[in-house]
Design an enzyme around this catalytic site. Sequence first.
Site, PDB file in Angstrom:
ATOM      1  CB  SER A   1      24.286  -2.977 -34.763  1.00 30.18           C
ATOM      2  OG  SER A   1      24.748  -3.515 -35.618  1.00 30.18           O
TER       3      SER A   1
ATOM      4  CG  ASP B   1      29.309  -8.456 -31.797  1.00 31.00           C
ATOM      5  OD1 ASP B   1      28.665  -9.132 -32.834  1.00 31.00           O
ATOM      6  OD2 ASP B   1      29.550  -7.205 -31.782  1.00 31.00           O
TER       7      ASP B   1
ATOM      8  CG  HIS C   1      25.644  -7.457 -32.988  1.00 37.06           C
ATOM      9  ND1 HIS C   1      27.019  -6.792 -32.984  1.00 37.06           N
ATOM     10  CD2 HIS C   1      24.926  -6.860 -33.878  1.00 37.06           C
ATOM     11  CE1 HIS C   1      26.800  -5.685 -33.864  1.00 37.06           C
ATOM     12  NE2 HIS C   1      25.434  -5.717 -34.234  1.00 37.06           N
TER      13      HIS C   1
END
Length: 455
Positions: free
Chosen positions: A265, A360, A394
């Site tokens: 991330s 995502d 994600h």
Amino acid sequence: MITYCQRDVSRGLYRAFKVLHLKHLTRVSVRMSTSDTAVGLHVIPTRCYFDETVQVIVRGLLPKQSVKLVAEAKDDKGMIFQSSAVHKASEHGEVDLNRSPSLGGTYIGAEPMGLFWSLRPLTPHNKFTWWDASKPVLVDVKVVSHENPGHVLAKETHQRHFMKEGIQRVVVTDGKIRGTLFIPPGPGPFPGVVDLYTLGGGPSEPRASLLANKGFVVLALAFYRYKDLPKKVDKLDLEYFEEGIRFLQKQPKVKGSGVGVISISKSGDLALSMASFLTGIKAVVTVNGCCACTVFPLHYKGTVTPILPADPDKVILTEQGLLDISKAMDDPAANENLASVIPVERAHDCNFMFVASEDDMNWDSVGFAELAAQRLRDSGKENFEIVRYPKAGHFVDVPYMPFYPSGIHAAVGKVVAFGGEAKTNAHAQVDLWGRVQEFFRKHLDTDYAQHKAKL
């Protein structure tokens, strides 16, 4: 007199035998109707490492009996996570999760580890959090009657450990840097890896410790909101991460040929920046990261990398009432945003693995990976690989980490959707874990690389 006593004793023995016989019949009848005294739950082994599989078997059921398996665990924040699966026993009264498909619950189908990766928080939108890798996660598994969920037929507690015996866990307070260092047993030297997690800034001890189990010295590096680090920041200094790299390189058991960085991330652009501006980094893994600076501007030796802007008007409200922020980030390739893009082509003698989930919903991880790869291609470099996972979200974490489809976004301050499908995401985590180890060994461990070349 003797005859009378014999007759009396005989009658007494008959009455006593009859009572015992009736009790025995009653006990057998209860056993046959509920089967709880005969049910055996086996989680094999009873303790293992978090990234390892277990075999869950239930024996002693009635043929074709329907039961529900329920698992429960509590994280370090005190949040309770539960999962369940409905199964029908075989003709022999057995349920084996390796073969028996779940007919309902938190997952469907034959999934040996389904009870673990499908654990869901009782309070929605919470991520399974584990701060201290020296402690095992305790998972209570029980078999209950499908018709009467309050009737527990069998129960067992399974321990999922992070650290192998002999691994050193050292809390780091060296200079400015804060985090946790994991050192494998043995003389070494071992490849070194810096582990960066996402917004929140604290060290990811589960991933770092499990990687140390595989023969790496791993520094789980915090960057804010941890111990005496700032709780709020408006910028990040690359010098801090440079200090972390140098600290790791100075460890006696770390090989001196260069270190790796693993990120996810937000920390993805930090990892790319470290490789682009710092020396001594030979391998970088970014999991659903961005190719441009995000959230906080990055400062280094008087230069500033500005953040990639986001447009709040592009945030969408889903049917489930969650925010979809996947289209909110501006295009990094637009001329006005090029100053935010990380110059990965500057990285010297470094290899990259760009991991991108196709579902995502945090941002366009696939597009960001392709842009970074294209930048390398344009510079005549092929020192990268792209790993794409359809239907994954994600957070692609270590194997069997509970799925995290939605939660409060640290930068947005509201609940957002992170995307993904639970089963596919779980399989992606297992696949990626093997790829990460192979990637780091190939590019950080010269002995391993030479051995593979000979094969």
